[in-house]
Design a protein around this motif. Structure first.
Motif, PDB file in Angstrom:
ATOM      1  N   GLY A 821       0.772  -1.121   0.242  1.00  0.00           N
ATOM      2  CA  GLY A 821       0.225  -0.036   0.290  1.00  0.00           C
ATOM      3  C   GLY A 821       0.943   1.611   0.222  1.00  0.00           C
ATOM      4  O   GLY A 821       1.522   0.825   0.712  1.00  0.00           O
ATOM      5  N   ALA A 822       0.285   1.954  -0.720  1.00  0.00           N
ATOM      6  CA  ALA A 822       1.514   2.799  -1.134  1.00  0.00           C
ATOM      7  C   ALA A 822       0.540   5.103  -0.058  1.00  0.00           C
ATOM      8  O   ALA A 822      -0.660   4.343   0.449  1.00  0.00           O
ATOM      9  CB  ALA A 822       1.510   4.131  -1.969  1.00  0.00           C
ATOM     10  N   ALA A 823       1.555   5.308   0.347  1.00  0.00           N
ATOM     11  CA  ALA A 823       1.404   6.602   1.177  1.00  0.00           C
ATOM     12  C   ALA A 823       0.873   7.708  -0.159  1.00  0.00           C
ATOM     13  O   ALA A 823       0.907   7.666  -1.026  1.00  0.00           O
ATOM     14  CB  ALA A 823       2.455   7.434   1.939  1.00  0.00           C
ATOM     15  N   GLN A 824       0.595   8.907   0.051  1.00  0.00           N
ATOM     16  CA  GLN A 824       0.592  10.236  -0.774  1.00  0.00           C
ATOM     17  C   GLN A 824       1.855  10.808  -1.982  1.00  0.00           C
ATOM     18  O   GLN A 824       2.662   9.712  -1.519  1.00  0.00           O
ATOM     19  CB  GLN A 824       0.375  11.265  -0.117  1.00  0.00           C
ATOM     20  CG  GLN A 824       0.570  12.794  -0.627  1.00  0.00           C
ATOM     21  CD  GLN A 824      -1.104  12.556  -1.579  1.00  0.00           C
ATOM     22  OE1 GLN A 824      -2.106  12.017  -0.718  1.00  0.00           O
ATOM     23  NE2 GLN A 824      -1.218  12.926  -2.396  1.00  0.00           N
ATOM     24  N   ALA A 825       1.192  10.796  -2.954  1.00  0.00           N
ATOM     25  CA  ALA A 825       2.134  10.700  -4.227  1.00  0.00           C
ATOM     26  C   ALA A 825       3.816  11.367  -3.845  1.00  0.00           C
ATOM     27  O   ALA A 825       2.950  12.451  -3.525  1.00  0.00           O
ATOM     28  CB  ALA A 825       1.849  10.629  -5.420  1.00  0.00           C
ATOM     29  N   VAL A 860       5.462   7.329  -7.905  1.00  0.00           N
ATOM     30  CA  VAL A 860       5.152   6.527  -6.403  1.00  0.00           C
ATOM     31  C   VAL A 860       4.967   7.416  -5.280  1.00  0.00           C
ATOM     32  O   VAL A 860       5.278   8.759  -4.997  1.00  0.00           O
ATOM     33  CB  VAL A 860       6.761   6.070  -6.085  1.00  0.00           C
ATOM     34  CG1 VAL A 860       6.781   5.366  -7.853  1.00  0.00           C
ATOM     35  CG2 VAL A 860       8.011   7.194  -6.771  1.00  0.00           C
ATOM     36  N   ASP A 861       5.093   6.685  -3.964  1.00  0.00           N
ATOM     37  CA  ASP A 861       5.263   7.744  -2.721  1.00  0.00           C
ATOM     38  C   ASP A 861       6.774   7.407  -2.131  1.00  0.00           C
ATOM     39  O   ASP A 861       7.482   7.545  -3.366  1.00  0.00           O
ATOM     40  CB  ASP A 861       4.709   6.932  -1.835  1.00  0.00           C
ATOM     41  CG  ASP A 861       4.912   5.859  -0.934  1.00  0.00           C
ATOM     42  OD1 ASP A 861       6.379   5.104  -1.279  1.00  0.00           O
ATOM     43  OD2 ASP A 861       4.534   5.196  -0.445  1.00  0.00           O
ATOM     44  N   ALA A 863       8.763   6.342   0.038  1.00  0.00           N
ATOM     45  CA  ALA A 863       9.530   5.044   0.406  1.00  0.00           C
ATOM     46  C   ALA A 863       9.762   4.530  -1.308  1.00  0.00           C
ATOM     47  O   ALA A 863       9.716   3.286  -1.478  1.00  0.00           O
ATOM     48  CB  ALA A 863       8.594   4.122   0.532  1.00  0.00           C
ATOM     49  N   GLY A 864       9.327   4.981  -2.603  1.00  0.00           N
ATOM     50  CA  GLY A 864       9.350   4.077  -3.547  1.00  0.00           C
ATOM     51  C   GLY A 864       7.672   2.487  -4.288  1.00  0.00           C
ATOM     52  O   GLY A 864       8.003   2.527  -5.069  1.00  0.00           O
ATOM     53  N   VAL A 865       6.692   3.402  -3.572  1.00  0.00           N
ATOM     54  CA  VAL A 865       6.177   2.276  -3.349  1.00  0.00           C
ATOM     55  C   VAL A 865       4.887   2.659  -5.082  1.00  0.00           C
ATOM     56  O   VAL A 865       4.472   4.551  -4.726  1.00  0.00           O
ATOM     57  CB  VAL A 865       5.422   1.543  -2.279  1.00  0.00           C
ATOM     58  CG1 VAL A 865       3.722   1.190  -2.861  1.00  0.00           C
ATOM     59  CG2 VAL A 865       5.694   1.398  -1.264  1.00  0.00           C
ATOM     60  N   LEU A 866       4.733   2.346  -5.930  1.00  0.00           N
ATOM     61  CA  LEU A 866       3.493   2.395  -6.540  1.00  0.00           C
ATOM     62  C   LEU A 866       1.995   3.070  -6.048  1.00  0.00           C
ATOM     63  O   LEU A 866       1.667   2.935  -4.990  1.00  0.00           O
ATOM     64  CB  LEU A 866       3.338   1.085  -7.447  1.00  0.00           C
ATOM     65  CG  LEU A 866       3.049   2.261  -8.944  1.00  0.00           C
ATOM     66  CD1 LEU A 866       2.982   2.852 -10.096  1.00  0.00           C
ATOM     67  CD2 LEU A 866       1.620   0.360  -9.750  1.00  0.00           C
ATOM     68  N   VAL A 867       1.280   4.124  -6.677  1.00  0.00           N
ATOM     69  CA  VAL A 867       0.548   4.618  -5.947  1.00  0.00           C
ATOM     70  C   VAL A 867       0.003   4.901  -7.364  1.00  0.00           C
ATOM     71  O   VAL A 867      -0.906   5.195  -8.176  1.00  0.00           O
ATOM     72  CB  VAL A 867       0.915   6.520  -5.628  1.00  0.00           C
ATOM     73  CG1 VAL A 867      -0.345   7.239  -5.589  1.00  0.00           C
ATOM     74  CG2 VAL A 867       2.106   7.163  -4.671  1.00  0.00           C
ATOM     75  N   THR A 868      -1.473   4.117  -6.599  1.00  0.00           N
ATOM     76  CA  THR A 868      -2.173   3.237  -8.273  1.00  0.00           C
ATOM     77  C   THR A 868      -3.698   4.104  -8.155  1.00  0.00           C
ATOM     78  O   THR A 868      -4.495   4.097  -8.923  1.00  0.00           O
ATOM     79  CB  THR A 868      -2.980   2.049  -8.022  1.00  0.00           C
ATOM     80  OG1 THR A 868      -3.520   1.540  -6.320  1.00  0.00           O
ATOM     81  CG2 THR A 868      -1.283   1.440  -7.706  1.00  0.00           C
ATOM     82  N   ASP A 869      -4.155   4.237  -6.935  1.00  0.00           N
ATOM     83  CA  ASP A 869      -4.825   5.192  -6.522  1.00  0.00           C
ATOM     84  C   ASP A 869      -5.089   6.807  -6.829  1.00  0.00           C
ATOM     85  O   ASP A 869      -6.195   7.589  -6.439  1.00  0.00           O
ATOM     86  CB  ASP A 869      -6.055   4.806  -5.498  1.00  0.00           C
ATOM     87  CG  ASP A 869      -5.289   5.054  -4.032  1.00  0.00           C
ATOM     88  OD1 ASP A 869      -4.153   5.599  -4.218  1.00  0.00           O
ATOM     89  OD2 ASP A 869      -5.688   4.909  -2.957  1.00  0.00           O
TER      90      ASP A 869
END
Length: 999
Positions: A821-825, A860-861, A863-869
């Motif tokens: 799960g991602a945080a803010q872009a 990405v956020d 942390a580099g996590v993809l933000v899909t929403d």
């Protein structure tokens, strides 16, 4: 080395010496020595005018038909898929033998008739639209835009391949099939020099493909018309009156392209969308596509059948020697050569047939696509070489049986393959070769070893990729009817050397229907006269077939057909129109499983045409959707969840010994199909293991036994604690399956409250005026777009980390997949998908003026996590180096951004930029390009500019987010071109692009 002289018509032909060298010429001292056959790229520096213009009216000049709507006619025949009355009428207008057209848009039927057709309201069936003309006016050939003296300096300067339709803006209109992009008539012009030392030569321009109707003028003189948008054609220049030679004399070729209509119910584009070539040969030469080295080894004679067609435009009746040499680039076999003497006659093509022993050759197969080189040569008596031509060839033995299906080289296997359409995001139908290589590698990565050319012949380079990668194919003609026999002939003649092609197809589905059944036999003659050994087929009912293909048919249809015609080989030639997208995934498991099942029947050759591998422009089923949703990959080349169903069922669960399986490793599959922002009370997971365990936000769940291998496993996720009765997932304009009806509430607000009061047993509520309130725990993957006015919402599990673990029968972990799960872009991230070892597409772009890269932008956020929403607008640009941005996309079937823009919104966190080299440092005969081309255009072809060349630097930005930078490596080595790269990547170690994909 072995040398043979073969008899011709029972007589030994004696070699006679020529008195002089035919076609000897004075050579330009500034040009490097050339072979007798010279092919110069003719793609650069075209002038283009987008219609409408004074010369932009559709049709052949006169389209006056008397209205016969509501009537029926005698002596008419089905015409191909002209989906609107305008399409049907224009196709008739361009045909000088057509006097009548009738069309019904509801059932997409078009009929044409000749001068003997009689029409009346009393003749059935009557059709709602139609026209009739008593006489056919001459084709209009006089246009201002065709004149040699026209000043075209204000026209756009472009390079081809070029699809002008995709550059338009989407518009909600009645043409639902063509992606809601306006079509029109447009013009191309190219100014060029012909070298003085080419005087006395045979000179042609070869167009690989122009869509749709192309009319050609040279120096203001009308030359010819070509009406099939999917086959190539040549334009002869040396016989045009007033053709000019020398660097001080400028010629002009003008091309009028009428793309206002087509024959497909999908996006077909428009323009000079394939490569063009300027070809110089001697007056005595091989005809275009006249060399045929049969891939099918003659089982009876153990020989390779060779057929070459040559022609002479010289005087007299000279004697020449024709030879064919088969050589092994790997050096495992000595060269085999056969020769024959021929007497030429001016203006009369001659066909020479030679048989070559095939005792020591290695056979071509999916696992080892072994290729040879065949070189054919025409020699004069003085030893001069008049023409040479080299083709890549492979040899195999194929067999089709009504009882047991298909076998190759004595090995039976089932087809597993995909249908395709020829378009890609940002570029439309003008797809660069390296992107085609990516598509071919993607097919192999999901287990596809069969490529159906639906519903038309593709560009020549694609067949070369299939040959070297070991993908077999079904080559399909586009237009079916007596007036289109020539197109079938052209397809077979062009493609018959390819070992990957195992069958010729006449037509597709309803287009195969004919009233008088005269078309099938004529198409059979056209195919068999050029290639006697390959079978003929169709994806629908017609006659003159060796193989019967059935489309979207159930098992019972195959069983009934086999019982009635037990000796006719059968194949599932199209199936599985299973629609979904990356966001709001729909469950397609039942569709894929059930519709593929007829291919498993013992007498059916397999399933070769899953619809489709990639999404394509058009066939969207209604605005605002503008592209299809059938693909396992979206229009931008990003995989959808159901692509992994094929990875599991067609790769992981198929033995590596299977003769039809691509030679890629058998890796275990563990894949979570849901995105973090789309999870309610359960997730679906694909696993090749014996058991599966889900770990949600650090909390392990129970192990679940995999009881139905190959199908998704549903793993339970604890429902979220609801705060203030909030449902964050908007479910307006979609309908979700699996909900329960609540007849006690009458408004949307009451429906929401009832769901909230139900606690964990309700995570989705929906309300429509007529249907009432529906609520429950259905997955978001069950929600599909609906025309009914549904409102509603759903709960979403807040995902920090979900991991799926697969176990073997001993309890050992054999695979895992994690979604975060991602945080803010916070930033944009860039990756190079093509060229890349992760996609089997190489490591660098080649500076050939055409090569192109696929760049992936991810939101990405921190942390580099993809933000899909979250949706953000991404702007691509070239920051430096020899490249240009040529297209954008994101895979969303509702994307309305102009394909040639530099800005695109993210979709599921991703966006695509396509970048093309704008420098040519490797094309053969570049000195001739400089000499021949007159205008100076987007592509630089200056030999002095190809010393030290920088890589291409690109960047992607969005307001408020960290900008991303990426370097695209470039090369001037021919070994880095797409075809050599494909040759080196037959046995890929994997396809990490698919395995590691997030989105």
């Amino acid at each position: 080395m072995m040398g043979l002289v073969m008899p011709w018509h029972g007589q030994l032909v004696v070699v006679l010496l020529l008195a002089a060298c035919a076609g000897c010429m004075v050579h330009d001292a500034n040009i490097a020595p050339e072979s007798p056959r010279v092919s110069v790229p003719f793609d650069y520096r075209w002038r283009f005018q987008f219609g409408p213009s004074p010369d932009g009216a559709p049709g052949p000049g006169s389209t006056d038909f008397k209205d016969i709507s509501g009537q029926g006619c005698t002596n008419i025949e089905h015409n191909p898929h002209r989906v609107t009355p305008t399409d049907c009428m224009l196709a008739c207008a361009y045909n000088q033998d057509c006097h009548v057209w009738l069309q019904d848009s509801k059932i997409r039927v078009c009929y044409h008739g000749g001068v003997d057709s009689k029409c009346s309201p009393s003749i059935t069936p009557t059709l709602p639209a139609g026209g009739q003309r008593s006489s056919v006016p001459p084709l209009r050939t006089s246009y201002e835009n065709a004149k040699q003296s026209l000043n075209d300096n204000s026209w756009d300067l472009i390079d081809v391949p070029h699809d002008f339709v995709v550059a338009g803006n989407f518009k909600n209109m009645s043409d639902t099939h063509h992606s809601y992009l306006p079509r029109n008539v447009s013009w191309y012009r190219k100014s060029f020099h012909l070298p003085i030392d080419w005087k006395g030569s045979h000179i042609t321009v070869y167009f690989e493909g122009v869509f749709h109707v192309a009319q050609i003028w040279v120096n203001g003189q009308y030359v010819q018309m070509h009406t099939c948008g999917y086959t190539g054609f040549t334009v002869r220049l040396d016989n045009v009156t007033g053709i000019l030679y020398g660097n001080d004399s400028t010629n002009v070729i003008a091309v009028r392209v009428d793309a206002t209509f087509g024959s497909g119910h999908w996006y077909e584009g428009g323009g000079i969308y394939r490569r063009t070539h300027l070809i110089r040969t001697n007056p005595i030469h091989f005809t275009h596509d006249g060399v045929f080295i049969s891939p099918e080894v003659n089982v009876t004679t153990k020989t390779i059948d060779v057929s070459v067609e040559l022609e002479s435009f010289s005087t007299g009746s000279p004697k020449v020697l024709v030879s064919c040499t088969i050589s092994d680039p790997a050096g495992a076999m000595s060269n085999i050569t056969a020769k024959m003497a021929v007497t030429m006659e001016a203006g009369h093509p001659q066909t020479v047939r030679i048989a070559i022993p095939a005792s020591n050759i290695q056979l071509w197969s999916i696992k080892k696509p072994y290729l040879y080189e065949a070189s054919v040569v025409i020699e004069g008596a003085d030893g001069s070489i008049l023409d040479t031509h080299t083709v890549s060839v492979g040899f195999r033995q194929t067999h089709w049986s009504g009882a047991s299906g298909f076998s190759m080289n004595g090995n039976a296997f089932k087809f597993r393959g995909f249908s395709h359409h020829n378009s890609f995001t940002g570029v439309g139908t003008a797809i660069p070769d390296r992107i085609h290589l990516f598509r071919a590698q993607a097919s192999r990565a999901v287990g596809g070893s069969f490529w159906r050319m639906s519903h038309n012949p593709y560009l020549p380079a694609l067949y070369d990729f299939l040959d070297v990668l070991g993908i077999i194919s079904w080559d399909e003609n586009r237009d079916y009817g007596l007036e289109y026999v020539g197109a079938m002939h052209d397809m077979v003649k062009r493609d018959r050397n390819h070992p990957s092609i195992v069958v010729w197809s006449y037509c597709n589905e309803v287009e195969c229907e004919q009233i008088y059944n005269k078309t099938g036999p004529q198409f059979r003659i056209a195919a068999k006269s050029l290639d006697p050994q390959r079978p003929t087929a169709a994806n629908g009912p017609t006659n003159g077939l060796d193989i019967q293909g059935l489309s979207h048919a159930k098992n019972t249809s195959f069983e009934d057909f086999h019982q009635q015609y037990p000796d006719m080989p059968l194949v599932l030639s199209e199936c599985c129109s299973c629609e979904t997208q990356r966001l709001l995934r729909q469950d397609t498991t039942t569709c894929m499983h059930d519709q593929n099942s007829p291919g498993l029947l013992p007498y059916v050759s397999g399933s070769l045409g899953v619809w489709t591998l990639f999404d394509y422009y058009g066939e969207s089923h209604g605005f605002p959707s503008v592209t299809s949703s059938y693909g396992n990959f979206d229009l931008a080349g990003f995989p959808k969840p159901h692509a992994y169903w094929y990875v599991l069922n067609w790769m992981a669960m198929i033995s590596t010994d299977d003769y039809g399986r691509p030679p890629l490793p058998s890796n275990h599959v563990t894949r979570i199909l849901d995105l973090p922002g789309e999870i309610t009370t359960r997730v679906e997971v694909l696993s090749s293991g014996a058991a599966l365990q889900l770990i949600v936000n650090g909390k392990p769940g129970d192990k679940v036994e995999v009881t139905n291998p190959g199908e998704p496993i549903q793993a339970k996720v604890d429902a979220p604690e609801r705060v203030n009765c909030s449902f964050p997932r908007n479910l307006t304009s979609v309908q979700c399956r699996g909900l329960d009806h609540n007849g006690n509430v009458k408004t949307p607000g009451q429906c929401k409250s009832a769901c909230c009061d139900a606690g964990p047993s309700c995570v989705i509520w929906q309300f429509a005026e007529k249907q009432g309130c529906w609520m429950g725990t259905a997955d978001l993957s069950s929600c599909e777009p609906s025309e009914d006015p549904w409102v509603g919402a759903g709960d979403i599990v807040t995902v920090k980390n979900i991991t799926a673990l697969s176990f073997d029968t001993t309890g050992k972990v054999i695979g895992s997949h994690t979604i975060l799960g991602a945080a803010q872009a916070s930033a944009i991230s860039l990756e190079l998908d093509v060229p890349s070892p992760d996609t089997g597409t190489g490591t660098a772009l080649v500076l050939d003026g055409h090569d192109a890269a696929l760049v992936k932008a991810s939101v990405v956020d921190a942390a580099g996590v993809l933000v899909t929403d979250q949706v953000v607008n991404i702007t691509f640009r070239v920051a430096g180096g020899p490249g240009a941005l040529i297209g954008i996309g994101n895979g969303d079937n509702h994307l309305h951004a102009n394909a040639k823009s530099d800005n695109v919104p993210s979709y599921g966190g991703l966006a695509r930029g396509i970048f093309q080299v704008n420098l040519d440092c490797v094309s053969k005969h570049r000195d001739r390009i400089v000499q021949i081309d007159v205008d100076h255009g987007p592509t630089t072809v200056n030999p002095g500019a190809c010393g030290t060349v920088d890589s291409i630097s690109v960047e992607a930005s969005s307001p408020g987010l960290q900008t991303a930078h990426l370097t695209i490596p470039v090369s001037t080595s021919a070994e880095d071109l797409p075809l050599p790269v494909a040759k080196k990547s037959v046995a890929l170690e994997g396809f990490p692009f698919l395995t590691n994909f997030a989105g």
